[in-house]
Design a protein around this motif. Structure first.
Motif, mmCIF file in Angstrom:
data_model
loop_
_atom_site.group_PDB
_atom_site.id
_atom_site.type_symbol
_atom_site.label_atom_id
_atom_site.label_comp_id
_atom_site.label_asym_id
_atom_site.label_seq_id
_atom_site.Cartn_x
_atom_site.Cartn_y
_atom_site.Cartn_z
ATOM 1 N N GLN A 149 5.743 20.227 46.875
ATOM 2 C CA GLN A 149 6.789 19.043 46.558
ATOM 3 C C GLN A 149 6.063 19.004 48.382
ATOM 4 O O GLN A 149 5.095 19.193 49.306
ATOM 5 N N ASN A 150 5.608 17.354 48.135
ATOM 6 C CA ASN A 150 5.023 16.670 49.426
ATOM 7 C C ASN A 150 3.280 17.455 49.372
ATOM 8 O O ASN A 150 3.211 17.435 50.698
ATOM 9 N N LEU A 151 2.403 18.505 48.728
ATOM 10 C CA LEU A 151 1.413 18.623 49.004
ATOM 11 C C LEU A 151 -0.073 17.870 49.180
ATOM 12 O O LEU A 151 0.000 16.780 48.703
ATOM 13 N N VAL A 152 -0.255 18.661 50.675
ATOM 14 C CA VAL A 152 -1.007 17.995 51.384
ATOM 15 C C VAL A 152 -2.613 19.019 51.309
ATOM 16 O O VAL A 152 -2.368 19.421 51.666
ATOM 17 N N LYS A 153 -3.764 18.407 51.660
ATOM 18 C CA LYS A 153 -4.779 18.989 51.769
ATOM 19 C C LYS A 153 -6.505 17.951 52.038
ATOM 20 O O LYS A 153 -6.196 17.524 51.006
ATOM 21 N N THR A 154 -6.587 17.901 52.704
ATOM 22 C CA THR A 154 -7.440 16.846 53.133
ATOM 23 C C THR A 154 -9.107 18.392 54.074
ATOM 24 O O THR A 154 -8.390 19.625 54.715
ATOM 25 N N TYR A 155 -9.974 17.574 53.475
ATOM 26 C CA TYR A 155 -11.133 18.630 54.111
ATOM 27 C C TYR A 155 -12.336 17.190 55.118
ATOM 28 O O TYR A 155 -11.739 15.742 54.796
ATOM 29 N N GLY A 156 -12.416 17.797 56.197
ATOM 30 C CA GLY A 156 -13.394 17.078 57.027
ATOM 31 C C GLY A 156 -12.393 17.151 58.309
ATOM 32 O O GLY A 156 -11.714 17.514 57.286
ATOM 33 N N ARG A 157 -13.317 16.068 59.236
ATOM 34 C CA ARG A 157 -12.706 15.315 60.006
ATOM 35 C C ARG A 157 -13.419 13.938 60.498
ATOM 36 O O ARG A 157 -13.890 13.564 60.154
ATOM 37 N N ARG A 171 -9.115 13.484 51.349
ATOM 38 C CA ARG A 171 -8.052 13.507 50.689
ATOM 39 C C ARG A 171 -8.042 13.851 49.596
ATOM 40 O O ARG A 171 -8.172 13.638 48.424
ATOM 41 N N ALA A 172 -8.415 15.742 49.726
ATOM 42 C CA ALA A 172 -8.327 16.378 47.842
ATOM 43 C C ALA A 172 -6.638 15.848 46.987
ATOM 44 O O ALA A 172 -6.542 15.861 45.905
ATOM 45 N N LEU A 182 -1.885 26.849 44.461
ATOM 46 C CA LEU A 182 -0.798 27.579 43.065
ATOM 47 C C LEU A 182 -0.989 29.109 43.285
ATOM 48 O O LEU A 182 -0.380 29.715 43.841
ATOM 49 N N GLY A 183 -2.196 29.090 43.382
ATOM 50 C CA GLY A 183 -2.273 30.458 43.568
ATOM 51 C C GLY A 183 -2.889 31.189 44.671
ATOM 52 O O GLY A 183 -2.521 32.552 44.830
ATOM 53 N N GLY A 184 -1.925 30.315 45.458
ATOM 54 C CA GLY A 184 -2.616 31.135 46.997
ATOM 55 C C GLY A 184 -4.216 31.457 47.349
ATOM 56 O O GLY A 184 -3.840 32.072 49.002
ATOM 57 N N LEU A 185 -4.652 31.196 47.287
ATOM 58 C CA LEU A 185 -6.367 31.252 47.453
ATOM 59 C C LEU A 185 -6.432 30.341 48.758
ATOM 60 O O LEU A 185 -7.170 30.021 49.649
ATOM 61 N N ASP A 186 -5.700 28.918 48.909
ATOM 62 C CA ASP A 186 -6.275 28.404 49.796
ATOM 63 C C ASP A 186 -4.777 27.831 50.398
ATOM 64 O O ASP A 186 -3.835 27.736 49.862
ATOM 65 N N LYS A 187 -4.759 27.302 52.214
ATOM 66 C CA LYS A 187 -3.281 26.526 52.421
ATOM 67 C C LYS A 187 -3.636 25.752 52.450
ATOM 68 O O LYS A 187 -4.426 24.770 52.647
ATOM 69 N N PRO A 188 -2.109 25.109 52.689
ATOM 70 C CA PRO A 188 -1.670 23.701 52.343
ATOM 71 C C PRO A 188 -2.159 23.343 53.643
ATOM 72 O O PRO A 188 -1.508 23.886 54.674
ATOM 73 N N GLU A 189 -1.360 21.415 54.214
ATOM 74 C CA GLU A 189 -1.530 21.304 55.741
ATOM 75 C C GLU A 189 0.032 20.941 56.027
ATOM 76 O O GLU A 189 0.237 21.121 55.481
#
Length: 82
Positions: free
Chosen positions: A29-37, A43-44, A75-82
């Motif tokens: 639900q409401n999954l967000v992932k960004t890269y950079g600063r 926003r991936a 979904l596979g748990g290799l990366d964390k959402p924000e």
């Protein structure tokens, strides 16, 4: 299921109809992932909501760079959402 705003589509194909549908097998639900600063933020994933129930099949399709691998890594748990 919902369509990703970045033109990715989640295609829902019902599986076996003889099995009762239970609680979701995969759900976000409401999954967000960004890269950079700063001014270089990408926003991936932007507010992605996804539900796949037992017995359903889904496919994630879209253009290169649209966030498919990022979604699968989350979904596979290799990366964390924000």
């Amino acid at each position: 299921m919902e369509v990703d705003p970045a033109d990715d589509q989640v295609v829902d194909v019902q599986g076996r109809e003889d099995k009762p549908v239970s609680s979701p097998l995969i759900e976000t639900q409401n999954l967000v992932k960004t890269y950079g600063r700063g001014s270089s933020v990408i926003r991936a994933l932007d507010d992605v909501t996804l539900t796949i129930n037992r017995g359903e099949f889904g496919a994630v399709i879209g253009a290169s760079g649209a966030g498919k691998s990022t979604l699968m890594n989350m979904l596979g748990g290799l990366d964390k959402p924000e």
